[in-house]
Write a protein that holds these residues in place. Structure first.
Motif, PDB file in Angstrom:
ATOM      1  N   LEU A 198       0.834  -1.209   0.000  1.00  0.00           N
ATOM      2  CA  LEU A 198       0.000   0.000   0.000  1.00  0.00           C
ATOM      3  C   LEU A 198       0.864   1.252   0.000  1.00  0.00           C
ATOM      4  O   LEU A 198       0.474   2.289  -0.551  1.00  0.00           O
ATOM      5  N   LYS A 199       2.032   1.149   0.615  1.00  0.00           N
ATOM      6  CA  LYS A 199       2.981   2.266   0.644  1.00  0.00           C
ATOM      7  C   LYS A 199       3.870   2.298  -0.608  1.00  0.00           C
ATOM      8  O   LYS A 199       4.803   3.103  -0.672  1.00  0.00           O
ATOM      9  N   LYS A 200       3.575   1.403  -1.563  1.00  0.00           N
ATOM     10  CA  LYS A 200       4.335   1.320  -2.824  1.00  0.00           C
ATOM     11  C   LYS A 200       5.791   0.908  -2.589  1.00  0.00           C
ATOM     12  O   LYS A 200       6.693   1.301  -3.341  1.00  0.00           O
ATOM     13  N   LYS A 201       6.033   0.131  -1.541  1.00  0.00           N
ATOM     14  CA  LYS A 201       7.378  -0.366  -1.272  1.00  0.00           C
ATOM     15  C   LYS A 201       7.583  -1.696  -1.994  1.00  0.00           C
ATOM     16  O   LYS A 201       6.654  -2.485  -2.153  1.00  0.00           O
ATOM     17  N   LYS A 202       8.814  -1.926  -2.404  1.00  0.00           N
ATOM     18  CA  LYS A 202       9.126  -3.144  -3.137  1.00  0.00           C
ATOM     19  C   LYS A 202       9.243  -4.337  -2.194  1.00  0.00           C
ATOM     20  O   LYS A 202       9.958  -4.280  -1.194  1.00  0.00           O
ATOM     21  N   ILE A 203       8.538  -5.406  -2.528  1.00  0.00           N
ATOM     22  CA  ILE A 203       8.626  -6.660  -1.782  1.00  0.00           C
ATOM     23  C   ILE A 203       9.281  -7.698  -2.695  1.00  0.00           C
ATOM     24  O   ILE A 203       8.762  -8.019  -3.768  1.00  0.00           O
ATOM     25  N   PHE A 204      10.424  -8.218  -2.265  1.00  0.00           N
ATOM     26  CA  PHE A 204      11.125  -9.204  -3.092  1.00  0.00           C
ATOM     27  C   PHE A 204      10.375 -10.535  -3.092  1.00  0.00           C
ATOM     28  O   PHE A 204       9.839 -10.973  -2.077  1.00  0.00           O
ATOM     29  N   LYS A 205      10.384 -11.155  -4.248  1.00  0.00           N
ATOM     30  CA  LYS A 205       9.836 -12.501  -4.400  1.00  0.00           C
ATOM     31  C   LYS A 205      11.008 -13.478  -4.456  1.00  0.00           C
ATOM     32  O   LYS A 205      12.012 -13.209  -5.112  1.00  0.00           O
ATOM     33  N   ILE A 206      10.867 -14.587  -3.766  1.00  0.00           N
ATOM     34  CA  ILE A 206      11.964 -15.538  -3.574  1.00  0.00           C
ATOM     35  C   ILE A 206      11.669 -16.858  -4.272  1.00  0.00           C
ATOM     36  O   ILE A 206      10.561 -17.389  -4.193  1.00  0.00           O
ATOM     37  N   LEU A 207      12.698 -17.395  -4.942  1.00  0.00           N
ATOM     38  CA  LEU A 207      12.672 -18.751  -5.483  1.00  0.00           C
ATOM     39  C   LEU A 207      13.825 -19.532  -4.858  1.00  0.00           C
ATOM     40  O   LEU A 207      14.950 -19.026  -4.784  1.00  0.00           O
ATOM     41  N   ILE A 208      13.545 -20.734  -4.402  1.00  0.00           N
ATOM     42  CA  ILE A 208      14.564 -21.587  -3.793  1.00  0.00           C
ATOM     43  C   ILE A 208      14.613 -22.911  -4.557  1.00  0.00           C
ATOM     44  O   ILE A 208      13.569 -23.518  -4.805  1.00  0.00           O
TER      45      ILE A 208
END
Length: 217
Positions: A20-30
């Protein structure tokens, strides 16, 4: 189904807030073979960072899905869709001798379901065939991922003590604009047998040529 606990709820609510704050959330692949501390790393990441682990077995269970975390083959979709700064790809390494010992203690679905699905025949106590599987798996994945801009090669030994875990935490914080949850915390439930001994592990570890890609941070 994902375990609904404090870390799970905190992560979900935090991700919603930061989006909502337009902050980047990393997506993880393992990616790793079975019995290679992927559950530990998932717990470590979720406890310390606001991230989305998109190929957890809670999300991807089918063995033929190219994003399955234990997949034996690579797929062009990884380069086409995930080789960019929205994702971090972790390739996990456990030395072959201890990996085989882990399978002997608890193979989970490896022999009866996973290998059978892929039509691979390996006897449970055939260490030679298992070593070959381990070698082929890592050579395939290292060759494919080594030129990606967003891949991290993580050694099993990186999880052995507080200092190594702290080094990993600080490394990720300094390299990526990843949102941390404060001071580094260790997962409470570490899936290791009561007989696990770090010194014995290091003494008995054989040398895998491909281990050179997985240096301790």
């Amino acid at each position: 189904m994902a375990k609904i606990d404090f870390d799970y709820i905190r992560n979900k609510l935090g991700i919603l807030f930061f989006k909502l704050k337009k902050k980047k959330i990393f997506k993880i692949l393992i990616f790793c073979p079975q019995r290679t501390f992927s559950n530990y790393l998932e717990s470590f990441l979720l406890k310390n960072f606001y991230v989305e682990i998109i190929n957890s077995t809670d999300n991807i269970k089918n063995y033929d899905n190219p994003l399955h975390k234990h997949s034996i083959s690579t797929n062009p979709i990884l380069n086409e869709k995930f080789n960019n700064n929205n994702y971090i790809i972790f390739l996990l390494y456990k030395n072959s001798s201890y990996w085989i010992d882990s399978l002997n203690r608890n193979d989970q679905d490896f022999f009866d379901q996973f290998l059978e699905f892929h039509k691979i025949k390996i006897e449970r106590h055939d260490r030679s065939a298992l070593s070959k599987y381990h070698k082929n798996w890592y050579e395939t994945w290292i060759d494919y991922l080594k030129n990606f801009s967003n891949v991290e090669f993580i050694n099993h030994e990186q999880t052995f003590d507080l200092n190594n875990n702290l080094s990993l935490f600080n490394y990720l914080n300094s390299k990526y604009p990843i949102i941390s949850k404060g001071k580094m915390k260790l997962p409470k439930n570490i899936r290791r047998s009561s007989s696990f001994n770090i010194n014995n592990y290091k003494k008995s570890s054989n040398f895998d040529e491909y281990s050179k890609f997985f240096k301790i941070i």
